[in-house]
Enzyme design. Structure first.
Site, mmCIF file in Angstrom:
data_model
loop_
_atom_site.group_PDB
_atom_site.id
_atom_site.type_symbol
_atom_site.label_atom_id
_atom_site.label_comp_id
_atom_site.label_asym_id
_atom_site.label_seq_id
_atom_site.Cartn_x
_atom_site.Cartn_y
_atom_site.Cartn_z
ATOM 1 N N GLU A 258 0.825 -1.206 0.000
ATOM 2 C CA GLU A 258 0.000 0.000 0.000
ATOM 3 C C GLU A 258 0.866 1.266 0.000
ATOM 4 O O GLU A 258 0.632 2.214 0.751
ATOM 5 C CB GLU A 258 -0.967 -0.001 1.197
ATOM 6 C CG GLU A 258 -1.902 -1.193 1.249
ATOM 7 C CD GLU A 258 -2.932 -1.254 0.119
ATOM 8 O OE1 GLU A 258 -3.000 -0.308 -0.704
ATOM 9 O OE2 GLU A 258 -3.668 -2.251 0.052
ATOM 10 N N ALA A 259 1.858 1.282 -0.870
ATOM 11 C CA ALA A 259 2.822 2.383 -0.926
ATOM 12 C C ALA A 259 2.164 3.729 -1.220
ATOM 13 O O ALA A 259 2.688 4.768 -0.818
ATOM 14 C CB ALA A 259 3.893 2.083 -1.972
ATOM 15 N N ILE B 242 -8.499 9.465 0.153
ATOM 16 C CA ILE B 242 -8.269 8.146 0.739
ATOM 17 C C ILE B 242 -9.539 7.671 1.426
ATOM 18 O O ILE B 242 -10.063 8.335 2.322
ATOM 19 C CB ILE B 242 -7.096 8.181 1.737
ATOM 20 C CG1 ILE B 242 -5.805 8.545 1.005
ATOM 21 C CG2 ILE B 242 -6.972 6.843 2.457
ATOM 22 C CD1 ILE B 242 -4.613 8.759 1.897
#
Length: 191
Positions: free
Chosen positions: A95-96, A171
């Site tokens: 999940e960079a 996000i």
């Protein structure tokens, strides 16, 4: 042994950066776990990291949508990876896209120390825009693997993560209830 596997052996060629990118449900984490487990089988020292905020399946393990998993260390920011991963042979990062903009500098430092760094992350956000540090990571990587999901509308290769819920936050952690993979025409089609 394939040449592509050979180049990752520490010592023979030094450190490297590998990026696995694509949309949601494309198998990024599955591929990351596969590569890291192979490194463990080779008896290499492996450290795995994920953002502390990603607790969808497990607080500490990296878990794929198919429920394959590998233990990891949740971290607040990329500088923690530099501190905790400095004395190992292989560093995995999942999940960079959720990490800060210092991640490319961190992984460059690790690779320059002879460490193999394997990174997985979304290349685009729900709006189809480049996501977080992923573009910079792909630019500095020796190897980039772009994986596709299957478009749920037409069955074509899907490269977009279509958000099904009304929320404009950049996000939004979610799974199939919130996102679905779509190809370019279906992503841009009016609902």
């Amino acid at each position: 042994m394939l040449f592509s596997e050979k180049i990752y052996q520490r010592g023979a060629y030094g450190g490297s950066i590998e990026v696995v990118s694509g949309s949601m449900f494309s198998g990024k984490t599955e591929e990351l776990i596969r590569r890291l487990k192979r490194a463990q089988i080779a008896k290499l020292q492996v450290e795995i990291f994920k953002p502390k905020t990603d607790i969808r399946y497990d607080e500490t393990a990296v878990v794929s949508h198919d429920h394959n998993s590998i233990q990891s260390t949740p971290v607040e920011n990329s500088s923690a990876i530099l501190l905790l991963g400095a004395n190992t042979q292989v560093v995995g990062i999942d999940e960079a896209q959720f990490f800060d903009d210092d991640l490319p500098e961190v992984v460059n430092k690790l690779a320059n120390k002879g460490i193999r760094v394997i990174i997985a992350g979304l290349d685009m956000d729900f709006a189809g825009k480049p996501f977080g540090p992923m573009p910079a990571l792909m630019a500095i990587a020796e190897h980039v693997t772009k994986v596709n999901a299957v478009c749920v509308r037409c069955g074509s290769p899907a490269m977009y993560s279509y958000r099904k819920v009304a929320n404009d936050a950049k996000i939004l952690l979610g799974e199939k209830e919130s996102y679905e993979p779509r190809c370019r025409p279906c992503f841009h089609a009016e609902d």
